[in-house]
Design an enzyme around this catalytic site. Structure first.
Site, PDB file in Angstrom:
ATOM      1  N   ALA A   1      -1.491  13.784 -13.868  1.00  0.00           N
ATOM      2  CA  ALA A   1      -0.344  13.598 -14.751  1.00  0.00           C
ATOM      3  C   ALA A   1       0.578  14.798 -14.563  1.00  0.00           C
ATOM      4  CB  ALA A   1      -0.836  13.535 -16.193  1.00  0.00           C
TER       5      ALA A   1
ATOM      6  N   GLY B   1      -5.138  12.283 -13.437  1.00  0.00           N
ATOM      7  CA  GLY B   1      -4.488  10.983 -13.505  1.00  0.00           C
ATOM      8  C   GLY B   1      -4.384  10.320 -12.137  1.00  0.00           C
TER       9      GLY B   1
ATOM     10  N   GLU C   1      -7.578   8.665 -11.695  1.00  0.00           N
ATOM     11  CA  GLU C   1      -7.640   7.563 -12.671  1.00  0.00           C
ATOM     12  C   GLU C   1      -6.818   6.366 -12.193  1.00  0.00           C
ATOM     13  OE1 GLU C   1      -6.559  10.282 -15.916  1.00  0.00           O
ATOM     14  OE2 GLU C   1      -8.355   9.551 -16.952  1.00  0.00           O
TER      15      GLU C   1
ATOM     16  N   GLU D   1      -9.280  17.915 -15.599  1.00  0.00           N
ATOM     17  CA  GLU D   1      -8.560  18.093 -16.866  1.00  0.00           C
ATOM     18  C   GLU D   1      -9.183  19.163 -17.751  1.00  0.00           C
ATOM     19  OE1 GLU D   1      -9.148  15.232 -15.397  1.00  0.00           O
ATOM     20  OE2 GLU D   1      -7.498  13.818 -15.681  1.00  0.00           O
TER      21      GLU D   1
HETATM   22  C1  3H9 Z   1      -4.075  14.777 -16.162  1.00  0.00           C
HETATM   23  O1  3H9 Z   1      -3.988  14.222 -15.107  1.00  0.00           O
HETATM   24  C2  3H9 Z   1      -4.270  14.095 -17.474  1.00  0.00           C
HETATM   25  C3  3H9 Z   1      -4.663  12.653 -17.338  1.00  0.00           C
HETATM   26  O2  3H9 Z   1      -6.070  12.538 -17.283  1.00  0.00           O
HETATM   27  C4  3H9 Z   1      -4.260  11.867 -18.541  1.00  0.00           C
HETATM   28  C5  3H9 Z   1      -2.829  11.569 -18.718  1.00  0.00           C
HETATM   29  C6  3H9 Z   1      -2.557  10.656 -19.883  1.00  0.00           C
HETATM   30  N1  3H9 Z   1       1.927  18.605 -12.940  1.00  0.00           N
HETATM   31  O3  3H9 Z   1      -1.043  24.715  -7.278  1.00  0.00           O
HETATM   32  P1  3H9 Z   1       0.109  24.755  -6.363  1.00  0.00           P
HETATM   33  C7  3H9 Z   1       3.029  22.242  -9.480  1.00  0.00           C
HETATM   34  S1  3H9 Z   1      -3.918  16.466 -16.252  1.00  0.00           S
HETATM   35  C8  3H9 Z   1       3.048  19.335 -12.793  1.00  0.00           C
HETATM   36  O4  3H9 Z   1       0.776  26.048  -6.125  1.00  0.00           O
HETATM   37  P2  3H9 Z   1      -1.551  24.060  -4.116  1.00  0.00           P
HETATM   38  C9  3H9 Z   1       2.671  23.706  -9.616  1.00  0.00           C
HETATM   39  O5  3H9 Z   1       3.005  24.187 -10.899  1.00  0.00           O
HETATM   40  C10 3H9 Z   1      -3.628  16.984 -14.590  1.00  0.00           C
HETATM   41  N2  3H9 Z   1       3.182  20.281 -11.831  1.00  0.00           N
HETATM   42  O6  3H9 Z   1      -0.209  24.056  -4.955  1.00  0.00           O
HETATM   43  C11 3H9 Z   1       3.491  24.311  -8.513  1.00  0.00           C
HETATM   44  O7  3H9 Z   1       4.823  24.392  -8.964  1.00  0.00           O
HETATM   45  P3  3H9 Z   1       5.743  25.620  -8.482  1.00  0.00           P
HETATM   46  C12 3H9 Z   1      -4.851  16.983 -13.767  1.00  0.00           C
HETATM   47  C13 3H9 Z   1       2.153  20.491 -11.023  1.00  0.00           C
HETATM   48  O8  3H9 Z   1      -1.251  23.389  -2.856  1.00  0.00           O
HETATM   49  C14 3H9 Z   1       3.445  23.238  -7.414  1.00  0.00           C
HETATM   50  O9  3H9 Z   1       3.120  22.024  -8.079  1.00  0.00           O
HETATM   51  N3  3H9 Z   1      -4.578  17.533 -12.481  1.00  0.00           N
HETATM   52  C15 3H9 Z   1       0.959  19.780 -11.131  1.00  0.00           C
HETATM   53  O10 3H9 Z   1      -2.151  25.405  -4.108  1.00  0.00           O
HETATM   54  C16 3H9 Z   1       2.425  23.504  -6.343  1.00  0.00           C
HETATM   55  O11 3H9 Z   1       1.169  23.726  -6.964  1.00  0.00           O
HETATM   56  C17 3H9 Z   1      -4.702  18.843 -12.241  1.00  0.00           C
HETATM   57  O12 3H9 Z   1      -5.100  19.605 -13.084  1.00  0.00           O
HETATM   58  C18 3H9 Z   1       0.868  18.786 -12.142  1.00  0.00           C
HETATM   59  N4  3H9 Z   1      -0.237  18.035 -12.309  1.00  0.00           N
HETATM   60  O13 3H9 Z   1      -2.568  23.181  -4.974  1.00  0.00           O
HETATM   61  C19 3H9 Z   1      -4.333  19.308 -10.857  1.00  0.00           C
HETATM   62  N5  3H9 Z   1       0.088  20.222 -10.183  1.00  0.00           N
HETATM   63  O14 3H9 Z   1       5.807  25.528  -6.993  1.00  0.00           O
HETATM   64  C20 3H9 Z   1      -3.427  20.512 -10.944  1.00  0.00           C
HETATM   65  C21 3H9 Z   1       0.742  21.157  -9.490  1.00  0.00           C
HETATM   66  O15 3H9 Z   1       7.017  25.404  -9.201  1.00  0.00           O
HETATM   67  N6  3H9 Z   1      -2.942  20.930  -9.668  1.00  0.00           N
HETATM   68  N7  3H9 Z   1       1.985  21.337  -9.985  1.00  0.00           N
HETATM   69  O16 3H9 Z   1       5.014  26.855  -8.947  1.00  0.00           O
HETATM   70  C22 3H9 Z   1      -3.713  21.609  -8.782  1.00  0.00           C
HETATM   71  O17 3H9 Z   1      -4.893  21.821  -8.962  1.00  0.00           O
HETATM   72  C23 3H9 Z   1      -3.037  22.121  -7.547  1.00  0.00           C
HETATM   73  O18 3H9 Z   1      -1.657  22.156  -7.803  1.00  0.00           O
HETATM   74  C24 3H9 Z   1      -3.259  21.284  -6.254  1.00  0.00           C
HETATM   75  C25 3H9 Z   1      -2.355  21.823  -5.122  1.00  0.00           C
HETATM   76  C26 3H9 Z   1      -4.736  21.402  -5.846  1.00  0.00           C
HETATM   77  C27 3H9 Z   1      -2.912  19.845  -6.479  1.00  0.00           C
END
Ligand code: 3H9
Length: 690
Positions: free
Chosen positions: A63, A102, A105, A125
């Site tokens: 999400a 998400g 999901e 999450e």
């Molecule tokens: C969820 O899904 C809830 C659901 O179950 C229910 C919903 C109803 N959203 O980490 P990076 C941005 S909760 C917005 O440096 P990498 C991040 O801030 C979510 N922004 O890259 C950064 O921005 P900036 C569950 C996001 O290659 C840029 O993307 N998912 C999100 O080292 C690059 O990120 C997670 O918790 C997001 N979801 O790693 C996964 N994700 O460049 C969270 C990233 O402006 N994400 N950004 O600073 C990660 O673990 C890592 O970003 C990922 C890539 C492994 C994907």
């Protein structure tokens, strides 16, 4: 369709492509067209199967976290997954990169999931203080079993494509062009006419769940959660998937999600997610970085060895320098032993061990550092020693090599000024054990060149560190704030508290351990040596060191450790020593409440953080939070020492600081003017004004 979602048709198989850089998060501007596309394809008789794929470097990573805490814009993820799951033609998620939260999901709403062999799948999450709120806790157990689902969801750790395949989460793993494979896969299923059953109906394995074993493991997890609500809620939601009908379990998951997303703990953890990424951003970050092919490390002791391992683990060849063959052999033997332990524990393969050991070159000759692009000295904390080393580096290092010191306290400007190339000098303050601890304080000295700084910030990320750039001051951000806390911990002992009482107040607050357990673990002699060098004293800690009580390594420190165990046992001898020292100072012991312990240790720490911000030593309040959560174990559910005052009210903290200032007259309680301004204006995000 839209910029974020497009549809193509390949011979009757529709390919829905999500394109929302950088990580294809399910923002509102994705959800709306995605739902429209799915409804249209559901009703389109010319489409026999649907593939959901993503453009760019990853499948949907979750999400959109920036939308949490704001009113939900419909359609939400649950509506999309419900629509997808009800489609009566085969649906396939084509997963590359990471399918997280998400994103997974959404994939669980499909009949099938196929993955690139390098893909990772998970529900992280919990790391944001949440639980999967798009049906993940109810659908994942139907594929992988309740126990494995709980472990994945409570840990938040993703699994690789092969493991996911073995567990039943993924139906096929492919090499090569994933979309082509996914389209062929979908076409074949459609041609055969099935079977394809929605995940919600695949509950055969749930009946086999051993609920007693599940509950026992869930109880362990709850004990280890240290007051965090999300891991407990995650386990509860997976249990519901076993004991309740699908729709009821889904409704219960939603109720838990709504509660958690509004909680302070989740706000704190979401703050930390963005804070860590923000910390790595430098003004003018498009500067051309220097090339780092080989790293030199001076000193093969605990710190130097750990730093060398951190670089070898990140794929960098390392030259390790010592003053004698014996010291070098000792250092290399410790490194070998550490890798062997990792192999025994199963966290490192034998191939990887050999490959990492192959990165090391040992030397006792400074001239051998001549081909290094970055040299880090991790020698004794003494200005004269450091200057001598830097003098030698000045003579042998290649032009443009970055020269770093791992000092925890010393003035890096003074070190830089002692050589002919101050622009190449900076601090890299690792935390022990350096191959394990995530935090790296990168110290920008007065003359450090922007490209040298940008290079090490980038390098830190490459070796898996969380980097925070700080300025020069005694102890930089972390240790300077720690000193503010340490002096009051000792004062509380003299006034009547015991080490275990103080440590308990800390663990009850959410810290993994209190200051005295931490001191015993790190080695009390380190601080003692440091104090002596600076002409400082700490009555109790100094007395313990004079008796050879250095902590865990000598079996005795603030506590006793029996037979090499790490379990601290309160020691009546230490308590008697404390009372004697108090009597010598004429301090009558009194009963001290846990609240007082927290106020007198934590509030000066926060206050010092505000001073650090005011002085520009840290660029943002959130950088200080990143330092304390990653380097010192500040409870993540409280967001860090600069975020937490926003939760409890900066005004309350000022009030108590003033109270303690009046009672003790100590400078550490004198409220920083930034803290006062923040409290008066009613806003607390100090970074925005720093
Ligand atoms: C969820 O899904 C809830 C659901 O179950 C229910 C919903 C109803 N959203 O980490 P990076 C941005 S909760 C917005 O440096 P990498 C991040 O801030 C979510 N922004 O890259 C950064 O921005 P900036 C569950 C996001 O290659 C840029 O993307 N998912 C999100 O080292 C690059 O990120 C997670 O918790 C997001 N979801 O790693 C996964 N994700 O460049 C969270 C990233 O402006 N994400 N950004 O600073 C990660 O673990 C890592 O970003 C990922 C890539 C492994 C994907």
């Amino acid at each position: 369709m839209s910029n974020s979602v497009s549809v193509a048709n390949e011979g009757g198989v529709a390919i829905v492509t999500i394109d929302n850089p950088p990580v294809n998060a399910l923002s509102f501007h994705v959800r709306e067209p995605l739902l429209q596309a799915l409804v249209a394809l559901r009703d389109d008789a010319s489409v026999s199967a649907i593939v959901i794929a993503c453009a760019g470097r990853t499948f949907v990573a979750g999400a959109d976290i920036t939308e949490f805490g704001k009113p939900v814009q419909q359609p939400d993820l649950r509506a999309i997954v419900a629509t997808l799951e009800a489609i009566a033609k085969p649906t396939v998620a084509a997963i590359h990169g990471t399918a997280l939260g998400g994103g997974l999901e959404l994939a669980l709403g499909c009949h099938f999931r196929v993955a690139d062999q390098g893909a990772k799948l998970g529900l992280p999450e919990v790391k944001l203080g949440l639980l999967p709120g798009g049906g993940g806790t109810v659908r994942l157990p139907r594929l992988v079993g309740a126990l494995k689902a709980m472990r994945m969801i409570v840990s938040g750790t993703p699994i690789g494509a092969q493991e996911a395949h073995g567990a039943g989460l993924v139906d096929a793993v492919f090499e090569g062009d994933l979309t082509t494979h996914a389209v062929n896969f979908a076409r074949e299923i459609a041609r055969k006419g099935g079977p394809f059953t929605p995940v919600r109906e695949r509950d055969e394995s749930l009946g086999e769940t051993d609920l007693a074993a599940f509950d026992a493991e869930a109880a362990d997890l709850a004990r280890n959660a240290r007051g965090l609500e999300a891991p407990v809620a995650c386990a509860q939601a997976v249990r519901n998937a076993v004991t309740l009908p699908f729709d009821e379990a889904l409704a219960a998951e939603r109720a838990l999600f709504v509660k958690l997303v509004a909680s302070d703990q989740s706000r704190a953890q979401r703050h930390l997610f963005f804070a860590e990424r923000e910390a790595a951003k430098l003004p003018g970050r498009d500067v051309v970085k220097r090339r780092i092919s080989r790293v030199g490390v001076i000193g093969a002791g605990t710190m130097g060895g750990g730093i060398a391992m951190a670089f070898a683990n990140g794929g960098y060849p390392v030259t390790l320098l010592e003053t004698s063959h014996e010291a070098l052999q000792r250092g290399l033997a410790t490194i070998e032993k550490n890798y062997a332990v990792s192999v025994t524990r199963g966290s490192l393969s034998e191939d990887a061990r050999q490959q990492r050991l192959g990165q090391f070159k040992g030397s006792i000759d400074h001239a051998d550092l001549g081909d290094c692009d970055l040299i880090i000295e991790a020698a004794f904390e003494d200005m004269a020693v450091k200057k001598e080393i830097f003098g030698k580096l000045d003579a042998v290092a290649k032009p443009g090599a970055i020269l770093a010191t791992n000092t925890s306290y010393l003035d890096i400007d003074e070190i830089a000024a002692s050589i002919s190339r101050p622009q190449d000098v900076l601090g890299l303050h690792f935390f022990s054990p350096a191959n394990v601890m995530k935090l790296l304080e990168i110290v920008r000295a007065e003359k450090t060149a922007p490209d040298a700084l940008a290079t090490v910030v980038d390098l830190a990320r490459r070796i898996g560190k969380v980097a925070v750039v700080v300025g020069v001051c005694h102890g930089f951000v972390g240790n300077r704030m720690l000193a503010a806390r340490g002096s009051e911990s000792e004062a509380l002992l003299l006034e009547g508290a015991t080490p275990s009482q103080i440590d308990k107040a800390f663990t009850d607050f959410g810290w993994p351990m209190g200051p005295f357990q931490m001191g015993d673990l790190a080695g009390l002699d380190i601080g003692w040596r440091n104090r002596k060098a600076r002409g400082l004293t700490a009555v109790i800690a100094d007395s313990l060191c004079e008796q050879g009580r250095f902590g865990q390594k000598t079996g005795r420190g603030f506590y006793l450790y029996e037979n090499g165990s790490r379990t601290p046992i309160p020691d009546p001898e230490v308590e008697a020593l404390i009372r004697d020292k108090a009597a010598e100072k004429g301090i009558a012991p009194r009963t001290i409440a846990a609240d007082e312990i927290i106020e007198r240790t934590l509030y000066p720490l926060i206050n010092e953080g505000a001073k650090i911000l005011e002085e520009g030593i840290a660029a943002r309040a959130s950088d200080i939070d990143v330092v304390w959560v990653n380097g010192y174990g500040f409870p993540i559910g409280k967001g860090g020492p600069m975020f937490w005052p926003g939760l409890v009210g900066a005004g309350k903290i000022i009030e108590r600081l003033e109270y303690w200032l009046e009672r003790t007259g100590k400078d550490v309680f004198k409220p920083a003017s930034l803290l006062k301004r923040m409290a008066e204006s009613g806003s607390w995000e100090a970074g925005s004004t720093a």
